[in-house]
Scaffold this motif. Structure first.
Motif, short mmCIF file in Angstrom:
data_model
loop_
_atom_site.label_atom_id
_atom_site.label_comp_id
_atom_site.label_asym_id
_atom_site.label_seq_id
_atom_site.Cartn_x
_atom_site.Cartn_y
_atom_site.Cartn_z
N GLU A 10 0.78 -1.11 -0.04
CA GLU A 10 -0.15 0.64 0.29
C GLU A 10 0.88 1.65 0.05
N SER A 11 2.09 1.02 0.79
CA SER A 11 2.81 2.60 0.36
C SER A 11 3.31 3.06 -0.70
N LEU A 12 3.76 1.06 -1.40
CA LEU A 12 4.32 1.69 -2.90
C LEU A 12 2.93 1.90 -3.71
N LYS A 13 1.95 1.63 -3.16
CA LYS A 13 1.06 2.18 -3.90
C LYS A 13 1.23 3.58 -4.28
N ARG A 14 1.11 4.63 -3.28
CA ARG A 14 1.31 5.56 -2.78
C ARG A 14 1.49 6.51 -2.85
N ALA A 15 2.75 6.19 -3.58
CA ALA A 15 4.81 6.11 -3.44
C ALA A 15 4.47 6.50 -4.87
N ARG A 16 4.59 5.60 -5.62
CA ARG A 16 4.35 5.70 -6.64
C ARG A 16 4.11 6.85 -7.68
N TRP A 17 4.98 7.35 -8.98
CA TRP A 17 4.57 8.17 -9.87
C TRP A 17 3.52 8.32 -10.94
N PRO A 18 1.89 7.97 -10.58
CA PRO A 18 1.06 7.61 -11.82
C PRO A 18 1.72 8.31 -13.35
N LEU A 19 1.47 6.61 -14.07
CA LEU A 19 1.37 6.77 -15.40
C LEU A 19 1.11 7.82 -16.12
N PRO A 20 -0.03 8.20 -16.54
CA PRO A 20 -0.88 9.02 -17.54
C PRO A 20 -0.15 10.50 -17.23
N ALA A 21 1.31 11.20 -15.83
CA ALA A 21 0.99 11.84 -15.89
C ALA A 21 2.13 11.63 -16.29
N LEU A 22 2.78 11.27 -16.27
CA LEU A 22 4.69 11.09 -17.10
C LEU A 22 3.84 11.18 -18.60
N GLY A 23 2.89 10.08 -19.24
CA GLY A 23 2.35 10.60 -20.38
C GLY A 23 2.22 11.53 -21.38
N ALA A 24 1.48 12.53 -19.86
CA ALA A 24 1.67 14.02 -20.04
C ALA A 24 2.16 14.72 -20.13
N LEU A 25 3.39 14.52 -19.34
CA LEU A 25 4.46 15.37 -19.36
C LEU A 25 5.67 15.32 -21.13
N CYS A 26 5.14 14.14 -21.20
CA CYS A 26 5.93 13.52 -22.66
C CYS A 26 5.39 14.18 -23.55
N GLY A 27 4.32 14.13 -23.29
CA GLY A 27 3.31 14.73 -24.81
C GLY A 27 3.57 16.19 -25.00
N ILE A 28 3.96 17.11 -23.72
CA ILE A 28 3.84 18.22 -23.42
C ILE A 28 5.07 18.36 -23.54
N GLY A 29 6.76 17.96 -23.72
CA GLY A 29 7.64 17.91 -24.11
C GLY A 29 7.53 17.87 -25.30
N GLY A 30 7.02 16.88 -26.07
CA GLY A 30 7.14 16.72 -27.45
C GLY A 30 6.87 17.43 -27.76
#
Length: 90
Positions: free
Chosen positions: A59-79
């Motif tokens: 459960e602590s690992l689930k809370r601490a992970r960086w969500p993949l949708p946010a990472l996808g949005a950042l990559c899109g903006i960077g592109g």
């Protein structure tokens, strides 16, 4: 009338007893194999008290992970920024 049944001989009884003994030996070996498997499973079994710390860790690992949708949005903006930068000639 029919012929009277003959009494089994000692040899016949020994043959039958040997067959029964062979079947019992094979059944005993199979039973011993199953008992060994059960002992192994009992030793490897995880109890609920051992699972509680693991669940809290997950459960602590689930809370601490960086969500993949946010990472996808950042990559899109960077592109988009990269394409804009190159298209403006900078």
């Amino acid at each position: 009338m029919g012929t009277p049944a003959q009494a089994p001989t000692t040899v016949d009884l020994l043959v039958v007893l040997t067959r029964v003994e062979t079947k019992l030996d094979s059944a005993g070996a199979g039973l011993a194999d199953h008992e060994q498997r059960l002992r192994t499973l009992e030793q490897a079994a995880v109890t609920s008290t051992e699972l509680a710390p693991l669940r809290s860790d997950v459960e602590s690992l689930k809370r601490a992970r960086w969500p993949l949708p946010a990472l996808g949005a950042l990559c899109g903006i960077g592109g988009l920024v990269s394409v804009w930068w190159q298209s403006t000639g900078r």
